[in-house]
Design a protein around this motif. Sequence first.
Motif, PDB file in Angstrom:
ATOM      1  N   UNK A  15       0.803  -1.223   0.000  1.00  0.00           N
ATOM      2  CA  UNK A  15       0.000   0.000   0.000  1.00  0.00           C
ATOM      3  C   UNK A  15       0.835   1.272   0.000  1.00  0.00           C
ATOM      4  N   UNK A  16       1.930   1.298   0.744  1.00  0.00           N
ATOM      5  CA  UNK A  16       2.725   2.510   0.895  1.00  0.00           C
ATOM      6  C   UNK A  16       3.283   2.968  -0.449  1.00  0.00           C
ATOM      7  N   UNK A  17       3.308   4.270  -0.646  1.00  0.00           N
ATOM      8  CA  UNK A  17       3.760   4.839  -1.909  1.00  0.00           C
ATOM      9  C   UNK A  17       5.251   5.147  -1.867  1.00  0.00           C
ATOM     10  N   UNK A  18       5.972   4.860  -2.948  1.00  0.00           N
ATOM     11  CA  UNK A  18       7.399   5.194  -3.006  1.00  0.00           C
ATOM     12  C   UNK A  18       7.605   6.700  -2.837  1.00  0.00           C
ATOM     13  N   UNK A  19       8.626   7.070  -2.098  1.00  0.00           N
ATOM     14  CA  UNK A  19       8.921   8.479  -1.915  1.00  0.00           C
ATOM     15  C   UNK A  19       8.260   9.104  -0.711  1.00  0.00           C
ATOM     16  N   UNK A  20       7.420   8.360  -0.011  1.00  0.00           N
ATOM     17  CA  UNK A  20       6.793   8.891   1.205  1.00  0.00           C
ATOM     18  C   UNK A  20       7.874   9.149   2.243  1.00  0.00           C
ATOM     19  N   UNK A  21       7.671  10.180   3.041  1.00  0.00           N
ATOM     20  CA  UNK A  21       8.684  10.563   4.020  1.00  0.00           C
ATOM     21  C   UNK A  21       8.858   9.476   5.084  1.00  0.00           C
ATOM     22  N   UNK A  67      -9.582   4.307   4.905  1.00  0.00           N
ATOM     23  CA  UNK A  67      -8.754   5.512   4.879  1.00  0.00           C
ATOM     24  C   UNK A  67      -7.444   5.251   4.148  1.00  0.00           C
ATOM     25  N   UNK A  68      -6.797   4.143   4.482  1.00  0.00           N
ATOM     26  CA  UNK A  68      -5.502   3.847   3.892  1.00  0.00           C
ATOM     27  C   UNK A  68      -5.541   3.682   2.387  1.00  0.00           C
ATOM     28  N   UNK A  69      -6.534   2.943   1.907  1.00  0.00           N
ATOM     29  CA  UNK A  69      -6.602   2.638   0.484  1.00  0.00           C
ATOM     30  C   UNK A  69      -7.162   3.771  -0.366  1.00  0.00           C
TER      31      UNK A  69
END
Length: 202
Positions: A98-104, A153-155
């Motif tokens: 789920x997590x997006x590349x480049x997220x802090x 919320x996450x998706x």
Amino acid sequence: DHLQMSPPLRRIASLTLASLAVCLLGDLVNRNFGGAHFSHDNVIEHSYLVDSIVFFFPGYLLFIVAAWLATRDRVSLTLRTGSLVIAATAGALSFAGLVLPGASPYVVAMTASYTLLISMVSATALWLLRGFGVALWPVALGALLATVADAIIGHFWLFGKGFYPAAAYINMIVYFLSQALLQQLPLQLSTVAVTPDGYGKA
């Protein structure tokens, strides 16, 4: 009969109420009154939602503790710890996809830890049903809905592409229903027949 709250039940009631109170603070953060966007990186538009984890994490942890205390004499330690591990593992696998590349690093650390915790909330549903049967089904359902609410919320809100207003409304409905059901824990326990656990009618 007049219901008298035993000391164990009083502790569970206090934890459950504290859980709701702390989560309400998270609700205030999620309303985004300041209109913040991309507040932690240039990838996650609604990353202000991450700040609410400061409240939701301890809020749901308090409920897990309450459910642990409620079932410790009725559900084996192996089942409770095992279900927590399985739920956390499922949460970790879900987060990885789920997590997006480049997220802090802040966003990744906060959301990863919270995903594990909110997944473990669903394990309490198993404890309650195992320990008390259908008598605690409303609370068990609330635990499952809490996990579903944050999955929405996450998706569709935090890591989703763009913004889906319907997801925000659906989340709100599911979340408030889950909280209403979770708050039934001490009430439902107070109606259970007298047991050595200290619950039941006076």
